[in-house]
Design an enzyme around this catalytic site. Structure first.
Site, PDB file in Angstrom:
ATOM      1  N   LYS A 114       0.827  -1.205   0.000  1.00 22.22           N
ATOM      2  CA  LYS A 114       0.000   0.000   0.000  1.00 22.22           C
ATOM      3  C   LYS A 114       0.866   1.261   0.000  1.00 22.22           C
ATOM      4  O   LYS A 114       0.534   2.238  -0.661  1.00 22.22           O
ATOM      5  CB  LYS A 114      -0.971  -0.012   1.198  1.00 22.22           C
ATOM      6  CG  LYS A 114      -2.062   1.029   1.050  1.00 22.22           C
ATOM      7  CD  LYS A 114      -3.260   0.816   1.949  1.00 22.22           C
ATOM      8  CE  LYS A 114      -4.195   2.014   1.855  1.00 22.22           C
ATOM      9  NZ  LYS A 114      -5.274   2.009   2.830  1.00 22.22           N
ATOM     10  N   LYS A 195     -11.250  -4.370 -10.432  1.00 17.99           N
ATOM     11  CA  LYS A 195     -11.874  -4.600  -9.127  1.00 17.99           C
ATOM     12  C   LYS A 195     -12.643  -3.342  -8.700  1.00 17.99           C
ATOM     13  O   LYS A 195     -12.134  -2.225  -8.845  1.00 17.99           O
ATOM     14  CB  LYS A 195     -10.753  -4.892  -8.130  1.00 17.99           C
ATOM     15  CG  LYS A 195     -11.172  -5.119  -6.694  1.00 17.99           C
ATOM     16  CD  LYS A 195      -9.897  -5.394  -5.891  1.00 17.99           C
ATOM     17  CE  LYS A 195      -9.988  -5.368  -4.458  1.00 17.99           C
ATOM     18  NZ  LYS A 195     -10.771  -5.348  -3.448  1.00 17.99           N
ATOM     19  N   LYS A 198     -13.131   2.497  -4.808  1.00 21.51           N
ATOM     20  CA  LYS A 198     -13.360   3.929  -4.964  1.00 21.51           C
ATOM     21  C   LYS A 198     -12.170   4.617  -5.621  1.00 21.51           C
ATOM     22  O   LYS A 198     -12.329   5.631  -6.279  1.00 21.51           O
ATOM     23  CB  LYS A 198     -13.712   4.573  -3.618  1.00 21.51           C
ATOM     24  CG  LYS A 198     -12.588   4.561  -2.619  1.00 21.51           C
ATOM     25  CD  LYS A 198     -12.981   5.323  -1.374  1.00 21.51           C
ATOM     26  CE  LYS A 198     -11.802   5.470  -0.436  1.00 21.51           C
ATOM     27  NZ  LYS A 198     -11.142   4.219  -0.063  1.00 21.51           N
TER      28      LYS A 198
END
Ligand code: TRP
Length: 331
Positions: A114, A195, A198
């Site tokens: 991430k 996928k 947002k």
């Protein structure tokens, strides 16, 4: 015999979408019939990456709560609460931080992944490194038996188990090791085939009004090689077909797949069936959303009562933990 305990959380990092509904909420609703369920809004977890701008946080917390209730979570059956309103999570987190080797946190795959994927925020923070440990505290503080999550969360469950073992080896058996209840669900594609997320701006949100849901599906990507109505298509290459696999009956799936392969139907025909089926799932949810949105005081009461109930259980665990660590006062 008392029921086994289930715990899970969801981050209020944005509005919830149909992927959250079929991947988590519907499963949570089923589990509340059978287990002693604790479900919470992980607002501190949202802050681990969205700390710089909290202007949307209150709205997002409300959106999660309203959707949980609209999807069928029942505060009479499950304990529904807000993480930051149960301060014991923070106390256990700080105690667990004392025994957690840095290497364990640095090795959790989501940490580097991430950090590399997110470029618009600085995730080189103490809180972000500690994300999995905060999650461990969330789970261990309820002495949960099962944690329903998707496969992406398995490393977090693994570190939770390791922390529990380390705690128990130092201070005696106080924290049972939880197990993941893997939610086997096909990845929910977004309107562009990636996928649903947002960050890709490809979501069908639970708060979208019906005409917007319809519009999003009508303009959704299909098999990119099927350009003209007379072209034959490959349903497997169409995200619309993948949504059919989630929302449509097997007869309908076979029909649209066959129609696509033979050019017997057009993409709009196929999408109409999907719209009908998604509406069937969302209509009752929309009705219930309206009811809850109209009663903000009830929402406040529900989250306050849930947080109070959760705190009672959490403080029982903290009493055991403090005693195990000799922090429970002078004798
Ligand atoms: N990390 C989880 C997610 O992003 C959210 C979460 C926080 C959670 N604490 C938890 C899930 C405890 C299960 C148990 O989906």
């Amino acid at each position: 015999m008392s029921k086994q305990r289930v715990l899970s959380g969801i981050q209020p990092s944005g509005k919830l979408h149909i992927g959250n509904l079929v991947g988590a909420l519907q499963n949570w609703v089923k589990l509340q019939e059978q287990y002693d369920c604790y479900y919470f809004i992980a607002d501190w977890h949202a802050l681990t990456s969205q700390y710089a701008d909290t202007s949307q946080l209150r709205e997002n917390i409300k959106d999660v709560l309203v959707n949980c209730l609209a999807a069928g979570l029942d505060p009479e059956k499950a304990t529904i609460f807000q993480q930051s309103h149960v301060l014991e999570h923070a106390e256990l987190h700080v105690l667990l931080s004392m025994i957690t080797p840095l290497g364990w946190l640095e090795r959790v795959p989501s940490f580097k992944e991430k950090q590399e994927a997110v470029t618009d925020k600085d995730l080189n923070t103490y809180g972000f490194l500690g994300y999995p440990l905060l999650q461990s505290a969330d789970i261990l503080i309820y002495r949960a038996n099962y944690v329903p999550v998707g496969v992406d969360q398995v490393p977090h469950l693994e570190i939770t188990r390791e922390i529990a073992r380390r705690f128990n080896s130092f201070y005696g058996e106080a924290l049972p090791e939880p197990e993941a209840l893997l939610t086997a669900f096909p990845k929910v594609p977004g309107t562009d085939g990636r996928k649903m997320s947002k960050t890709y701006n490809n979501c069908i949100y639970l708060s979208d009004p019906p005409n917007e849901v319809e519009q999003k599906i009508k303009t959704m990507m299909t098999d990119p090689q099927r350009i003209k109505r007379t072209d034959k298509g490959d349903p497997e290459l169409s995200p619309v077909y993948h949504l059919h696999k989630i929302f449509s009956t097997s007869d309908e799936q076979n029909n649209v797949a066959e129609g696509c392969r033979t050019a017997g139907i057009g993409c709009i025909d196929c999408k109409k069936v999907l719209i009908k089926n998604i509406f069937k799932v969302l209509e009752p949810l929309w009705e219930r959303r309206k009811i809850f949105m109209a009663k903000p005081d009830d929402l406040k009461d529900i989250i306050a009562a849930g947080s109070q109930k959760a705190e009672k259980t959490a403080s029982e665990t903290m009493a055991l933990v403090r005693k195990a660590m000799n922090l429970d006062g002078l004798n």
